[in-house]
Scaffold this motif. Structure first.
Motif, mmCIF file in Angstrom:
data_model
loop_
_atom_site.group_PDB
_atom_site.id
_atom_site.type_symbol
_atom_site.label_atom_id
_atom_site.label_comp_id
_atom_site.label_asym_id
_atom_site.label_seq_id
_atom_site.Cartn_x
_atom_site.Cartn_y
_atom_site.Cartn_z
ATOM 1 N N LEU A 1 112.735 -79.930 -31.537
ATOM 2 C CA LEU A 1 113.246 -81.303 -31.519
ATOM 3 C C LEU A 1 112.475 -82.203 -30.557
ATOM 4 C CD1 LEU A 1 117.102 -80.562 -31.533
ATOM 5 C CD2 LEU A 1 115.636 -81.210 -33.474
ATOM 6 N N GLY A 2 111.537 -81.653 -29.820
ATOM 7 C CA GLY A 2 110.759 -82.439 -28.874
ATOM 8 C C GLY A 2 111.486 -82.761 -27.585
ATOM 9 N N GLU A 3 112.515 -82.010 -27.280
ATOM 10 C CA GLU A 3 113.273 -82.223 -26.061
ATOM 11 C C GLU A 3 112.832 -81.237 -24.974
ATOM 12 O OE1 GLU A 3 117.299 -81.714 -27.145
ATOM 13 O OE2 GLU A 3 117.365 -83.461 -28.498
ATOM 14 N N GLU A 4 113.309 -81.482 -23.772
ATOM 15 C CA GLU A 4 112.985 -80.573 -22.678
ATOM 16 C C GLU A 4 113.796 -79.294 -22.806
ATOM 17 O OE1 GLU A 4 113.526 -82.392 -18.931
ATOM 18 O OE2 GLU A 4 111.981 -83.929 -19.239
ATOM 19 N N PRO A 5 113.158 -78.130 -22.678
ATOM 20 C CA PRO A 5 113.899 -76.866 -22.789
ATOM 21 C C PRO A 5 114.821 -76.682 -21.595
ATOM 22 C CG PRO A 5 111.636 -76.459 -22.106
ATOM 23 C CD PRO A 5 111.733 -77.921 -22.438
ATOM 24 N N PRO A 6 115.858 -75.880 -21.733
ATOM 25 C CA PRO A 6 116.764 -75.641 -20.602
ATOM 26 C C PRO A 6 116.028 -74.983 -19.433
ATOM 27 C CG PRO A 6 117.214 -74.117 -22.401
ATOM 28 C CD PRO A 6 116.264 -75.143 -22.937
ATOM 29 N N GLN A 7 116.494 -75.294 -18.257
ATOM 30 C CA GLN A 7 115.846 -74.785 -17.060
ATOM 31 C C GLN A 7 115.982 -73.269 -16.958
ATOM 32 O OE1 GLN A 7 117.316 -76.556 -13.489
ATOM 33 N NE2 GLN A 7 115.670 -75.748 -12.198
ATOM 34 N N LYS A 8 114.864 -72.617 -16.651
ATOM 35 C CA LYS A 8 114.867 -71.163 -16.553
ATOM 36 C C LYS A 8 115.512 -70.732 -15.236
ATOM 37 C CE LYS A 8 110.761 -70.355 -19.385
ATOM 38 N NZ LYS A 8 109.413 -69.721 -19.435
ATOM 39 N N MET A 9 116.177 -69.611 -15.304
ATOM 40 C CA MET A 9 116.823 -69.078 -14.118
ATOM 41 C C MET A 9 115.791 -68.399 -13.224
ATOM 42 S SD MET A 9 120.282 -67.449 -15.795
ATOM 43 C CE MET A 9 120.888 -67.004 -14.171
ATOM 44 N N VAL A 10 115.849 -68.700 -11.939
ATOM 45 C CA VAL A 10 114.922 -68.132 -10.972
ATOM 46 C C VAL A 10 115.585 -66.932 -10.310
ATOM 47 C CG1 VAL A 10 113.573 -68.567 -8.889
ATOM 48 C CG2 VAL A 10 113.923 -70.398 -10.564
ATOM 49 N N PRO A 11 114.941 -65.773 -10.341
ATOM 50 C CA PRO A 11 115.572 -64.604 -9.709
ATOM 51 C C PRO A 11 115.658 -64.774 -8.196
ATOM 52 C CG PRO A 11 113.326 -64.094 -10.376
ATOM 53 C CD PRO A 11 113.652 -65.444 -10.952
ATOM 54 N N LYS A 12 116.703 -64.236 -7.611
ATOM 55 C CA LYS A 12 116.892 -64.327 -6.165
ATOM 56 C C LYS A 12 116.101 -63.229 -5.474
ATOM 57 C CE LYS A 12 121.503 -66.404 -6.295
ATOM 58 N NZ LYS A 12 122.917 -66.277 -5.851
ATOM 59 N N ILE A 13 115.191 -63.647 -4.604
ATOM 60 C CA ILE A 13 114.397 -62.726 -3.812
ATOM 61 C C ILE A 13 114.540 -63.107 -2.343
ATOM 62 C CG2 ILE A 13 112.775 -62.179 -5.657
ATOM 63 C CD1 ILE A 13 110.864 -64.211 -4.508
ATOM 64 N N ILE A 14 113.950 -62.322 -1.479
ATOM 65 C CA ILE A 14 114.106 -62.565 -0.052
ATOM 66 C C ILE A 14 113.440 -63.870 0.359
ATOM 67 C CG2 ILE A 14 113.525 -61.663 2.235
ATOM 68 C CD1 ILE A 14 113.899 -58.900 1.202
ATOM 69 N N GLU A 15 112.284 -64.205 -0.271
ATOM 70 C CA GLU A 15 111.556 -65.403 0.124
ATOM 71 C C GLU A 15 112.317 -66.682 -0.192
ATOM 72 O OE1 GLU A 15 110.132 -62.783 -1.049
ATOM 73 O OE2 GLU A 15 108.521 -62.300 0.350
ATOM 74 N N ASN A 16 112.919 -66.772 -1.400
ATOM 75 C CA ASN A 16 113.594 -68.027 -1.765
ATOM 76 C C ASN A 16 115.048 -68.070 -1.339
ATOM 77 O OD1 ASN A 16 114.873 -66.349 -3.602
ATOM 78 N ND2 ASN A 16 113.731 -67.105 -5.367
ATOM 79 N N THR A 17 115.548 -67.019 -0.681
ATOM 80 C CA THR A 17 116.906 -67.042 -0.144
ATOM 81 C C THR A 17 116.893 -66.938 1.376
ATOM 82 O OG1 THR A 17 117.084 -64.635 -0.447
ATOM 83 C CG2 THR A 17 117.888 -66.048 -2.234
ATOM 84 N N ARG A 18 115.824 -67.410 1.994
ATOM 85 C CA ARG A 18 115.713 -67.323 3.450
ATOM 86 C C ARG A 18 116.765 -68.207 4.120
ATOM 87 N NH1 ARG A 18 110.232 -69.797 5.643
ATOM 88 N NH2 ARG A 18 111.376 -69.461 7.569
ATOM 89 N N GLU A 19 117.114 -67.844 5.317
ATOM 90 C CA GLU A 19 118.111 -68.603 6.068
ATOM 91 C C GLU A 19 117.540 -69.950 6.504
ATOM 92 O OE1 GLU A 19 119.500 -66.291 9.290
ATOM 93 O OE2 GLU A 19 120.414 -64.737 8.033
ATOM 94 N N ALA A 20 118.415 -70.930 6.614
ATOM 95 C CA ALA A 20 117.993 -72.272 7.029
ATOM 96 C C ALA A 20 117.472 -72.238 8.461
ATOM 97 C CB ALA A 20 119.148 -73.252 6.901
ATOM 98 N N ASP A 21 116.339 -72.946 8.679
ATOM 99 C CA ASP A 21 115.708 -72.964 9.995
ATOM 100 C C ASP A 21 115.412 -74.410 10.363
ATOM 101 O OD1 ASP A 21 114.450 -72.401 12.335
ATOM 102 O OD2 ASP A 21 112.896 -71.129 11.481
ATOM 103 N N ASP A 22 115.738 -74.784 11.596
ATOM 104 C CA ASP A 22 115.513 -76.159 12.050
ATOM 105 C C ASP A 22 114.040 -76.453 12.290
ATOM 106 O OD1 ASP A 22 118.223 -76.537 11.973
ATOM 107 O OD2 ASP A 22 118.514 -76.025 14.098
ATOM 108 N N THR A 23 113.201 -75.423 12.444
ATOM 109 C CA THR A 23 111.785 -75.631 12.750
ATOM 110 C C THR A 23 110.912 -75.721 11.513
ATOM 111 O OG1 THR A 23 111.391 -73.249 12.929
ATOM 112 C CG2 THR A 23 112.063 -74.420 14.930
ATOM 113 N N VAL A 24 111.491 -75.740 10.327
ATOM 114 C CA VAL A 24 110.709 -75.851 9.101
ATOM 115 C C VAL A 24 110.088 -77.239 9.019
ATOM 116 C CG1 VAL A 24 110.818 -75.846 6.583
ATOM 117 C CG2 VAL A 24 112.055 -74.120 7.886
ATOM 118 N N CYS A 25 108.821 -77.308 8.707
ATOM 119 C CA CYS A 25 108.102 -78.582 8.629
ATOM 120 C C CYS A 25 108.388 -79.250 7.283
ATOM 121 C CB CYS A 25 106.595 -78.352 8.778
ATOM 122 S SG CYS A 25 106.133 -77.571 10.332
ATOM 123 N N ARG A 26 108.814 -80.503 7.347
ATOM 124 C CA ARG A 26 109.080 -81.280 6.138
ATOM 125 C C ARG A 26 108.142 -82.486 6.105
ATOM 126 N NH1 ARG A 26 113.931 -79.399 7.993
ATOM 127 N NH2 ARG A 26 115.187 -78.225 6.473
#
Length: 339
Positions: A40-65
């Protein structure tokens, strides 16, 4: 709650089979929805990202934004600011501990081939404080001390000059360039680096602690003609060092003097490929008669670093102030990273 072992096993097998069927139905429904959206020419549904240690890291105040104004203010007052702004050319002095080993000089000789502005001086019986003062007078920007234990390099001490800081790294998994081999052929197949200034790749250094430290050791104007790449990849606070050369190779079709049945000259395609001890390669067919090869050749050395301490100022074992120290008490969570 089922006491009979056979009945309990049958119920467990049935539940497991039902979960498998339900999972397959979800996968088929997701694939069908994605296929329908593409038709149909539409955007496909968003794929699920598996949870790993890197993308579930704890929040840190020293992260550079990118929008962190405090970070930009710290960069202006950073010790490495003259090097990063190309006001000063990096100049690094390498030495060893007092009790050197047989493998230490081999490791240092390969480090000297990584960066053209590295200079080696024998340690002898000189105290490290005197070496720091000597390096300041000779306008060195950094000092690297290779520490060995049991005939094996086990630590690196990197001192920023003239005002610090000092980083103590644990060194492990050292593989020299002459020991790098192919996966199949058991030969010495390492690359020979040139004297060109390499490109620098820094991956996953997201905090202020790991920012700009390794960047100050390398010239800020790489020579792309040499096709050399030095990589510092941070993975769960373990820094992986790699040194590669990349090669582009193109083979076009050649015209031959042979004629076909109808008397018209035909082109004979002979894509020839000279494999020169490459560890990995990736080949792409662009047209029918043009062959392009992209090769990556590891030069060495290969090792892993782990930050132990970060000390403010120059070398001072008694009155030095530590900015950061790795302690076992901080390793309470596998999802907490500091670099």
């Amino acid at each position: 709650m089922i006491k009979n072992k056979d009945k309990r096993a049958k119920v467990y097998a049935k539940q497991k089979h039902e979960k498998k069927i339900e999972k397959q139905k979800k996968i088929k429904a997701r694939d069908a929805a994605e296929k329908l959206a593409l038709e149909l020419g539409e955007e496909p549904p968003q794929k699920m990202v598996p949870k790993i240690i890197e993308n579930t890291r704890e929040a840190d105040d020293t992260v550079c934004r990118p929008d962190d104004q405090e970070l930009f203010a710290d960069i202006d007052a950073d010790e490495f600011n003259p090097v990063l702004r190309r006001e000063v050319t990096p100049k690094v002095l390498i030495t060893t501990c007092r009790f050197n080993s047989t493998r230490g000089p081999a490791f240092i000789s390969e480090l000297l081939s990584v960066i053209p502005n590295f200079h080696y001086h024998k340690r002898g019986t000189y105290d490290l404080k005197k070496i720091v003062e000597y390096a300041k007078k000779k306008d060195y920007t950094s000092l690297i001390v290779v520490h060995t234990n049991r005939r094996e390099p086990d630590a690196l001490l990197i001192i920023g000059l003239p005002n610090g800081p000092i980083a103590h790294f644990k060194l492990s998994n050292l593989v020299l360039g002459k020991d790098i081999k192919l996966f199949i052929i058991s030969l010495q197949n390492h690359g020979n680096p040139t004297s060109h200034e390499p490109e620098l790749v820094l991956n996953n250094f997201t905090t202020r602690l790991g920012n700009h430290f390794f960047q100050s050791l390398f010239p800020q104007e790489p020579n792309f003609r040499g096709r050399r790449v030095v990589t510092f990849h941070n993975q769960r606070d373990f820094i992986l060092f790699r040194h590669h050369r990349y090669i582009f190779q193109t083979k076009e079709s050649k015209q031959s003097g042979t004629k076909g049945k109808d008397g018209v000259a035909q082109e004979r395609v002979k894509p020839r490929l000279q494999v020169r001890n490459h560890i990995s390669f990736m080949c792409v067919w662009i047209y029918q008669f043009i062959y392009v090869g992209i090769y990556v050749q590891e030069c060495g050395p290969r090792f892993t670093l782990k930050l132990v301490t970060l000390q403010h100022g120059t070398f001072d074992t008694k009155g030095g102030e530590f900015e950061w120290v790795h302690k076992p008490e901080r390793d309470t969570s596998r999802r907490r990273f500091f670099l």
